[in-house]
Design a protein around this motif. Structure first.
Motif, PDB file in Angstrom:
ATOM      1  N   PHE A  29       0.817  -1.208   0.000  1.00 56.63           N
ATOM      2  CA  PHE A  29       0.000   0.000   0.000  1.00 56.63           C
ATOM      3  C   PHE A  29       0.851   1.259   0.000  1.00 56.63           C
ATOM      4  CE2 PHE A  29      -3.572  -2.287  -0.197  1.00 56.63           C
ATOM      5  CZ  PHE A  29      -4.556  -2.196   0.767  1.00 56.63           C
ATOM      6  N   ALA A  30       1.987   1.210   0.660  1.00 52.44           N
ATOM      7  CA  ALA A  30       2.803   2.410   0.780  1.00 52.44           C
ATOM      8  C   ALA A  30       3.367   2.854  -0.564  1.00 52.44           C
ATOM      9  CB  ALA A  30       3.938   2.159   1.759  1.00 52.44           C
ATOM     10  N   ASP A  31       3.303   2.010  -1.556  1.00 48.09           N
ATOM     11  CA  ASP A  31       3.851   2.342  -2.868  1.00 48.09           C
ATOM     12  C   ASP A  31       2.801   2.878  -3.839  1.00 48.09           C
ATOM     13  OD1 ASP A  31       6.047  -0.574  -2.875  1.00 48.09           O
ATOM     14  OD2 ASP A  31       6.297   1.424  -1.990  1.00 48.09           O
ATOM     15  N   VAL A  32       1.525   2.789  -3.477  1.00 49.10           N
ATOM     16  CA  VAL A  32       0.481   3.103  -4.439  1.00 49.10           C
ATOM     17  C   VAL A  32      -0.577   4.020  -3.840  1.00 49.10           C
ATOM     18  CG1 VAL A  32       0.804   0.904  -5.632  1.00 49.10           C
ATOM     19  CG2 VAL A  32      -0.920   1.078  -3.837  1.00 49.10           C
ATOM     20  N   ALA A  33      -1.281   4.714  -4.706  1.00 47.79           N
ATOM     21  CA  ALA A  33      -2.435   5.491  -4.273  1.00 47.79           C
ATOM     22  C   ALA A  33      -3.570   4.534  -3.899  1.00 47.79           C
ATOM     23  CB  ALA A  33      -2.885   6.420  -5.395  1.00 47.79           C
ATOM     24  N   MET A  34      -4.436   4.999  -3.014  1.00 48.25           N
ATOM     25  CA  MET A  34      -5.558   4.191  -2.547  1.00 48.25           C
ATOM     26  C   MET A  34      -6.828   5.015  -2.603  1.00 48.25           C
ATOM     27  SD  MET A  34      -4.090   1.352  -1.622  1.00 48.25           S
ATOM     28  CE  MET A  34      -5.480   0.616  -0.753  1.00 48.25           C
ATOM     29  N   GLY A  35      -7.949   4.326  -2.698  1.00 49.84           N
ATOM     30  CA  GLY A  35      -9.213   5.049  -2.736  1.00 49.84           C
ATOM     31  C   GLY A  35     -10.356   4.248  -2.146  1.00 49.84           C
ATOM     32  N   TRP A  36     -11.401   4.973  -1.779  1.00 48.67           N
ATOM     33  CA  TRP A  36     -12.648   4.349  -1.355  1.00 48.67           C
ATOM     34  C   TRP A  36     -13.752   4.759  -2.321  1.00 48.67           C
ATOM     35  CZ3 TRP A  36     -13.261   0.665   2.231  1.00 48.67           C
ATOM     36  CH2 TRP A  36     -12.282   0.500   3.207  1.00 48.67           C
ATOM     37  N   PHE A  37     -14.540   3.797  -2.691  1.00 51.66           N
ATOM     38  CA  PHE A  37     -15.680   4.008  -3.560  1.00 51.66           C
ATOM     39  C   PHE A  37     -16.917   3.440  -2.875  1.00 51.66           C
ATOM     40  CE2 PHE A  37     -13.848   5.183  -7.753  1.00 51.66           C
ATOM     41  CZ  PHE A  37     -12.514   5.101  -7.424  1.00 51.66           C
ATOM     42  N   ARG A  38     -18.065   3.864  -3.323  1.00 47.18           N
ATOM     43  CA  ARG A  38     -19.286   3.260  -2.806  1.00 47.18           C
ATOM     44  C   ARG A  38     -20.316   3.173  -3.923  1.00 47.18           C
ATOM     45  NH1 ARG A  38     -21.391   8.108   1.146  1.00 47.18           N
ATOM     46  NH2 ARG A  38     -22.076   9.535  -0.502  1.00 47.18           N
ATOM     47  N   GLN A  39     -21.189   2.214  -3.756  1.00 44.02           N
ATOM     48  CA  GLN A  39     -22.288   2.052  -4.700  1.00 44.02           C
ATOM     49  C   GLN A  39     -23.580   1.959  -3.914  1.00 44.02           C
ATOM     50  OE1 GLN A  39     -21.921  -1.245  -7.443  1.00 44.02           O
ATOM     51  NE2 GLN A  39     -23.350  -0.287  -8.866  1.00 44.02           N
ATOM     52  N   ALA A  40     -24.401   2.988  -4.084  1.00 40.45           N
ATOM     53  CA  ALA A  40     -25.704   3.016  -3.436  1.00 40.45           C
ATOM     54  C   ALA A  40     -26.685   2.171  -4.236  1.00 40.45           C
ATOM     55  CB  ALA A  40     -26.189   4.446  -3.321  1.00 40.45           C
ATOM     56  N   PRO A  41     -27.750   1.707  -3.598  1.00 44.30           N
ATOM     57  CA  PRO A  41     -28.741   0.899  -4.315  1.00 44.30           C
ATOM     58  C   PRO A  41     -29.272   1.607  -5.547  1.00 44.30           C
ATOM     59  CG  PRO A  41     -29.147   0.834  -1.960  1.00 44.30           C
ATOM     60  CD  PRO A  41     -28.079   1.855  -2.175  1.00 44.30           C
ATOM     61  N   GLY A  42     -29.207   0.951  -6.677  1.00 42.46           N
ATOM     62  CA  GLY A  42     -29.737   1.508  -7.908  1.00 42.46           C
ATOM     63  C   GLY A  42     -28.896   2.590  -8.548  1.00 42.46           C
ATOM     64  N   GLN A  43     -27.705   2.817  -8.014  1.00 44.20           N
ATOM     65  CA  GLN A  43     -26.858   3.879  -8.548  1.00 44.20           C
ATOM     66  C   GLN A  43     -25.510   3.316  -8.986  1.00 44.20           C
ATOM     67  OE1 GLN A  43     -26.564   7.387  -6.116  1.00 44.20           O
ATOM     68  NE2 GLN A  43     -28.687   7.243  -5.438  1.00 44.20           N
ATOM     69  N   GLU A  44     -24.799   4.113  -9.753  1.00 42.37           N
ATOM     70  CA  GLU A  44     -23.467   3.708 -10.178  1.00 42.37           C
ATOM     71  C   GLU A  44     -22.476   3.899  -9.036  1.00 42.37           C
ATOM     72  OE1 GLU A  44     -23.849   4.739 -14.958  1.00 42.37           O
ATOM     73  OE2 GLU A  44     -22.349   5.752 -13.710  1.00 42.37           O
ATOM     74  N   ARG A  45     -21.406   3.168  -9.131  1.00 42.29           N
ATOM     75  CA  ARG A  45     -20.333   3.310  -8.146  1.00 42.29           C
ATOM     76  C   ARG A  45     -19.702   4.697  -8.270  1.00 42.29           C
ATOM     77  NH1 ARG A  45     -15.836  -0.964  -9.090  1.00 42.29           N
ATOM     78  NH2 ARG A  45     -15.584   0.367 -10.949  1.00 42.29           N
ATOM     79  N   GLU A  46     -19.415   5.315  -7.135  1.00 38.75           N
ATOM     80  CA  GLU A  46     -18.802   6.637  -7.147  1.00 38.75           C
ATOM     81  C   GLU A  46     -17.575   6.654  -6.239  1.00 38.75           C
ATOM     82  OE1 GLU A  46     -21.192   9.753  -5.422  1.00 38.75           O
ATOM     83  OE2 GLU A  46     -21.745   8.549  -3.688  1.00 38.75           O
ATOM     84  N   SER A  49     -13.277   9.008  -1.782  1.00 43.04           N
ATOM     85  CA  SER A  49     -12.086   9.502  -1.111  1.00 43.04           C
ATOM     86  C   SER A  49     -10.833   8.918  -1.739  1.00 43.04           C
ATOM     87  CB  SER A  49     -12.127   9.156   0.387  1.00 43.04           C
ATOM     88  OG  SER A  49     -11.036   9.747   1.070  1.00 43.04           O
ATOM     89  N   PHE A  50      -9.751   9.680  -1.622  1.00 42.69           N
ATOM     90  CA  PHE A  50      -8.475   9.327  -2.258  1.00 42.69           C
ATOM     91  C   PHE A  50      -7.340   9.702  -1.322  1.00 42.69           C
ATOM     92  CE2 PHE A  50      -5.214   9.170  -5.481  1.00 42.69           C
ATOM     93  CZ  PHE A  50      -4.388  10.266  -5.233  1.00 42.69           C
ATOM     94  N   ILE A  51      -6.283   8.882  -1.343  1.00 40.83           N
ATOM     95  CA  ILE A  51      -5.056   9.226  -0.631  1.00 40.83           C
ATOM     96  C   ILE A  51      -3.887   8.827  -1.514  1.00 40.83           C
ATOM     97  CG2 ILE A  51      -4.952   7.018   0.624  1.00 40.83           C
ATOM     98  CD1 ILE A  51      -3.890   8.645   3.048  1.00 40.83           C
ATOM     99  N   ASN A  52      -2.901   9.700  -1.624  1.00 34.79           N
ATOM    100  CA  ASN A  52      -1.788   9.380  -2.509  1.00 34.79           C
ATOM    101  C   ASN A  52      -0.814   8.422  -1.828  1.00 34.79           C
ATOM    102  OD1 ASN A  52      -0.473  11.175  -0.763  1.00 34.79           O
ATOM    103  ND2 ASN A  52       0.942  11.793  -2.398  1.00 34.79           N
ATOM    104  N   TRP A  53       0.244   8.066  -2.533  1.00 30.90           N
ATOM    105  CA  TRP A  53       1.096   6.968  -2.076  1.00 30.90           C
ATOM    106  C   TRP A  53       1.761   7.232  -0.733  1.00 30.90           C
ATOM    107  CZ3 TRP A  53       6.339   7.348  -1.151  1.00 30.90           C
ATOM    108  CH2 TRP A  53       6.953   8.524  -1.568  1.00 30.90           C
TER     109      TRP A  53
END
Length: 124
Positions: A29-46, A49-53
């Motif tokens: 993980f320390a070498d790469v960017a990381m992110g969180w996504f979510r998908q609400a019912p009936g909606q596309e994934r969005e 949040s983001f954190i760089n390496w």
């Protein structure tokens, strides 16, 4: 083989807090960017949040700013998302993503590794 696993989801009431965690094997993980996504019912994934390496740069979508905090965990190869003052509209499946290759961070197509997600349900 890379494995990414999310944990910490659950059912809470509006106004309560949750902490999601993401752990991985096969990628540092320390070498790469990381992110969180979510998908609400009936909606596309969005992307939410983001954190760089190196953890010096973070970003959030407007709807979670001031309520969610992304951070690299104290344990190696972990990523946390602290969520406070949760709202019913935060309900969804939350995914951890690792190693962004291209494009804007909120574009899921640019990420290499994904977990299977953890369910967060916020009741009103």
């Amino acid at each position: 083989q890379v494995q990414v696993v999310e944990s910490g989801g659950g059912l809470v009431q509006a106004g309560e807090s949750l902490r999601l965690s993401c752990t991985a094997s096969g990628v540092t993980f320390a070498d790469v960017a990381m992110g969180w996504f979510r998908q609400a019912p009936g909606q596309e994934r969005e992307g939410i949040s983001f954190i760089n390496w190196d953890g010096r740069i973070t970003d959030y979508i407007d709807s979670v700013k001031g309520r969610f905090t992304i951070s690299r965990g104290a344990v190696k190869n972990t990523l946390d998302l602290k969520m406070t003052n949760l709202k019913p509209e935060d309900t969804g499946i939350y995914y951890c993503a690792a190693d962004r290759k291209r494009g804007a961070w909120a574009d899921g197509a640019g990420w290499t590794h994904w977990g299977q997600g953890t369910q967060v349900t916020v009741s009103s």
